[in-house]
Design an enzyme around this catalytic site. Structure first.
Site, PDB file in Angstrom:
ATOM      1  N   CYS A 113     -25.534 -17.430  -7.019  1.00 46.10           N
ATOM      2  CA  CYS A 113     -25.633 -16.935  -5.638  1.00 46.10           C
ATOM      3  C   CYS A 113     -24.340 -17.142  -4.841  1.00 46.10           C
ATOM      4  O   CYS A 113     -24.228 -16.650  -3.724  1.00 46.10           O
ATOM      5  CB  CYS A 113     -26.805 -17.593  -4.929  1.00 46.10           C
ATOM      6  SG  CYS A 113     -28.334 -17.419  -5.841  1.00 46.10           S
ATOM      7  N   HIS A 250     -25.826 -17.943   2.235  1.00 44.52           N
ATOM      8  CA  HIS A 250     -26.655 -17.307   1.208  1.00 44.52           C
ATOM      9  C   HIS A 250     -28.101 -17.266   1.695  1.00 44.52           C
ATOM     10  O   HIS A 250     -28.632 -18.263   2.179  1.00 44.52           O
ATOM     11  CB  HIS A 250     -26.537 -18.118  -0.094  1.00 44.52           C
ATOM     12  CG  HIS A 250     -27.543 -17.744  -1.117  1.00 44.52           C
ATOM     13  ND1 HIS A 250     -27.813 -16.434  -1.448  1.00 44.52           N
ATOM     14  CD2 HIS A 250     -28.377 -18.505  -1.889  1.00 44.52           C
ATOM     15  CE1 HIS A 250     -28.760 -16.406  -2.364  1.00 44.52           C
ATOM     16  NE2 HIS A 250     -29.123 -17.638  -2.651  1.00 44.52           N
ATOM     17  N   ASN A 280     -34.384 -13.161  -1.738  1.00 47.41           N
ATOM     18  CA  ASN A 280     -33.156 -13.736  -2.290  1.00 47.41           C
ATOM     19  C   ASN A 280     -32.645 -12.794  -3.378  1.00 47.41           C
ATOM     20  O   ASN A 280     -33.244 -12.696  -4.448  1.00 47.41           O
ATOM     21  CB  ASN A 280     -33.465 -15.131  -2.860  1.00 47.41           C
ATOM     22  CG  ASN A 280     -32.242 -15.785  -3.496  1.00 47.41           C
ATOM     23  OD1 ASN A 280     -31.221 -15.138  -3.709  1.00 47.41           O
ATOM     24  ND2 ASN A 280     -32.358 -17.064  -3.799  1.00 47.41           N
TER      25      ASN A 280
HETATM   26  N1  COA Z   1     -48.023 -19.814  -2.085  1.00 52.26           N
HETATM   27  C1  COA Z   1     -48.829 -20.819  -1.752  1.00 52.26           C
HETATM   28  N2  COA Z   1     -48.590 -22.093  -2.096  1.00 52.26           N
HETATM   29  C2  COA Z   1     -47.461 -22.344  -2.807  1.00 52.26           C
HETATM   30  C3  COA Z   1     -46.570 -21.322  -3.184  1.00 52.26           C
HETATM   31  C4  COA Z   1     -46.884 -20.007  -2.805  1.00 52.26           C
HETATM   32  N3  COA Z   1     -46.106 -18.959  -3.109  1.00 52.26           N
HETATM   33  N4  COA Z   1     -45.549 -21.867  -3.881  1.00 52.26           N
HETATM   34  C5  COA Z   1     -45.789 -23.182  -3.930  1.00 52.26           C
HETATM   35  N5  COA Z   1     -46.933 -23.464  -3.281  1.00 52.26           N
HETATM   36  C6  COA Z   1     -47.581 -24.771  -3.101  1.00 52.26           C
HETATM   37  C7  COA Z   1     -47.173 -25.768  -4.154  1.00 52.26           C
HETATM   38  O1  COA Z   1     -47.953 -25.617  -5.317  1.00 52.26           O
HETATM   39  C8  COA Z   1     -47.435 -27.066  -3.447  1.00 52.26           C
HETATM   40  O2  COA Z   1     -48.800 -27.349  -3.512  1.00 52.26           O
HETATM   41  P1  COA Z   1     -49.320 -28.850  -3.771  1.00 52.26           P
HETATM   42  O3  COA Z   1     -48.818 -29.634  -2.585  1.00 52.26           O
HETATM   43  O4  COA Z   1     -50.780 -28.689  -3.839  1.00 52.26           O
HETATM   44  O5  COA Z   1     -48.672 -29.256  -5.056  1.00 52.26           O
HETATM   45  C9  COA Z   1     -47.100 -26.748  -1.985  1.00 52.26           C
HETATM   46  O6  COA Z   1     -47.131 -25.320  -1.878  1.00 52.26           O
HETATM   47  C10 COA Z   1     -45.742 -27.238  -1.555  1.00 52.26           C
HETATM   48  O7  COA Z   1     -44.819 -26.952  -2.587  1.00 52.26           O
HETATM   49  P2  COA Z   1     -43.267 -27.168  -2.379  1.00 52.26           P
HETATM   50  O8  COA Z   1     -42.544 -26.836  -3.637  1.00 52.26           O
HETATM   51  O9  COA Z   1     -43.036 -28.513  -1.761  1.00 52.26           O
HETATM   52  O10 COA Z   1     -42.998 -26.060  -1.291  1.00 52.26           O
HETATM   53  P3  COA Z   1     -41.729 -25.888  -0.421  1.00 52.26           P
HETATM   54  O11 COA Z   1     -42.085 -25.917   0.990  1.00 52.26           O
HETATM   55  O12 COA Z   1     -40.590 -26.747  -0.919  1.00 52.26           O
HETATM   56  O13 COA Z   1     -41.303 -24.390  -0.762  1.00 52.26           O
HETATM   57  C11 COA Z   1     -39.710 -23.184  -2.087  1.00 52.26           C
HETATM   58  C12 COA Z   1     -40.983 -24.011  -2.094  1.00 52.26           C
HETATM   59  C13 COA Z   1     -39.374 -22.735  -3.494  1.00 52.26           C
HETATM   60  C14 COA Z   1     -39.961 -21.952  -1.213  1.00 52.26           C
HETATM   61  C15 COA Z   1     -38.567 -24.020  -1.481  1.00 52.26           C
HETATM   62  O14 COA Z   1     -38.534 -25.273  -2.126  1.00 52.26           O
HETATM   63  C16 COA Z   1     -37.220 -23.391  -1.603  1.00 52.26           C
HETATM   64  O15 COA Z   1     -36.977 -22.312  -1.099  1.00 52.26           O
HETATM   65  N6  COA Z   1     -36.268 -24.123  -2.208  1.00 52.26           N
HETATM   66  C17 COA Z   1     -34.899 -23.673  -2.326  1.00 52.26           C
HETATM   67  C18 COA Z   1     -34.803 -22.690  -3.414  1.00 52.26           C
HETATM   68  C19 COA Z   1     -33.428 -22.087  -3.455  1.00 52.26           C
HETATM   69  O16 COA Z   1     -32.636 -22.235  -2.584  1.00 52.26           O
HETATM   70  N7  COA Z   1     -33.175 -21.353  -4.469  1.00 52.26           N
HETATM   71  C20 COA Z   1     -31.952 -20.649  -4.510  1.00 52.26           C
HETATM   72  C21 COA Z   1     -31.160 -21.062  -5.597  1.00 52.26           C
HETATM   73  S1  COA Z   1     -29.952 -19.906  -5.520  1.00 52.26           S
END
Ligand code: COA
Length: 335
Positions: A113, A250, A280
């Site tokens: 990215c 990004h 993204n």
């Molecule tokens: N819908 C509903 N629930 C979801 C979900 C979805 N699409 N995806 C995950 N969850 C759930 C998880 O299972 C978890 O449930 P649990 O507490 O029962 O285990 C809960 O939501 C929280 O999960 P978590 O991973 O802590 O969520 P988050 O708030 O961190 O969001 C991302 C997840 C992936 C959106 C976030 O971590 C993110 O954007 N990270 C950065 C990724 C990034 O920058 N990538 C780019 C690399 S270039």
């Protein structure tokens, strides 16, 4: 002194939209969860016979049409992508042939990215060294092709798109003010797509054909590192953030952009991102966001724009620009 100027921009996204509501029928998620946790509302998905090279070619054609530019005399073509049509031949060679650019070097650049910003840095270096005159930089990805649509933690994030800019040798005007680049391979296991190796940093990787991500770890790393890196870039250029008209990070997740802005005390209202309608799109998020700003009439020539890319590697790259595009000849069609 040899100067390098970004003269033109073009973008392309596939026609097919995938909305949050449609994702509700595919995985256990909800529009509310996705909007609240990411800011994303929909993304574009390439057709089954549409690949990264096709998106690149369409973005360059948009650039040529809007700025009345010819690209036959381009002497270096750089495609930043993590989703090439093939491991080899390169996307850049396919694009070179399709656009009939006969006297050019062509390379693909792998920096996930952060790829578009690394591509810009490379173009700037090639031109200011005096070795090249006209460089085409494209950031393009079709992440939908490597996304697991049974994994709700990743499939809600990613989409497909492409953005291209032309960087040309110039007598008067310089677009590039300063840069900062970095890599922290200790986090390589946090975002990957398996390849030939099955371990990195001594850690066993999941055996899958899809992109794998530990979202929380990436999130933490970005918030811990990116604001400091931006401060380092500004120190190198003797500039303050209040001299920056637009910040284009990004577009991974709006909830990532907010803490970066908070740490920098930079107004979120002066931040441009492309994630709301495109998700993204990896190497394409930054040129898409820049072009959205131009199309909306927000970004003007003379503006200082701070780009900051980050992603798998983990790598990051920032570039402070002063924009001075050529005049538009054709109104941009709406994306
Ligand atoms: N819908 C509903 N629930 C979801 C979900 C979805 N699409 N995806 C995950 N969850 C759930 C998880 O299972 C978890 O449930 P649990 O507490 O029962 O285990 C809960 O939501 C929280 O999960 P978590 O991973 O802590 O969520 P988050 O708030 O961190 O969001 C991302 C997840 C992936 C959106 C976030 O971590 C993110 O954007 N990270 C950065 C990724 C990034 O920058 N990538 C780019 C690399 S270039």
């Amino acid at each position: 002194m040899i100067r390098a100027r970004i003269t033109a921009i073009g973008t392309y996204v596939p026609e097919k939209k995938l909305t949050n509501r449609e994702l509700e029928n595919i995985v256990d998620t909800s529009d509310e969860w996705i909007v609240q946790r990411t800011g994303i509302q929909e993304r574009r998905i390439a057709h089954s016979d549409e690949f990264t090279s096709d998106l690149c070619i369409a973005a360059v054609k948009d650039l040529m049409h809007r700025y009345q530019k010819e690209v036959e005399d381009v002497d270096m073509l750089i495609v930043a992508t993590s989703t090439p049509d093939f491991p080899f031949p390169s996307v850049s060679s396919i694009v070179q042939h399709s656009l009939n650019i006969s006297q050019t070097g062509a390379i693909d650049l792998s920096a996930a990215c952060a790829g578009f910003v690394y591509g810009l840095h490379t173009a700037h270096s090639l031109i200011s060294s005096g070795l090249h005159k006209k460089v085409l930089v494209i950031g393009a990805d079709t992440l939908s092709k490597i996304t697991d649509y049974t994994d709700r933690s990743t499939c809600i994030l990613f989409g497909d798109g492409a953005g291209a800019v032309l960087v040309e040798r110039d007598q008067q005007s310089e677009s590039f003010i300063g840069f900062h680049l970095g890599s922290d391979g200790s986090g390589a296991q946090h975002v990957y797509r398996p390849g030939l190796a099955n371990k990195v940093n001594g850690i066993e990787l999941i055996d899958t054909e899809y992109l794998v991500q530990n979202g929380r770890e990436v999130f933490r790393w970005v918030v811990r590192n990116v604001p400091d890196s931006i401060q380092q870039l500004l120190q190198k250029t003797n500039m303050d953030l209040d001299q920056v008209d637009w910040f284009i990070p990004h577009s991974a997740n709006l909830r990532l952009i907010e803490p970066i802005c908070e740490k920098l005390a930079y107004p979120i209202g002066k931040t441009l991102y492309s994630l709301v309608n495109y998700g993204n799109t990896s190497a394409a998020t930054i040129p898409l966001a820049l072009d959205l700003g131009i199309r909306a009439g927000k970004v003007q020539n003379g503006d200082r724009v701070l780009l900051y890319g980050f992603g798998s590697g983990l790598v990051h790259a920032g570039q402070l620009l002063e924009l001075n595009f050529d005049q538009h000849f054709n109104r941009p069609k709406s994306l």
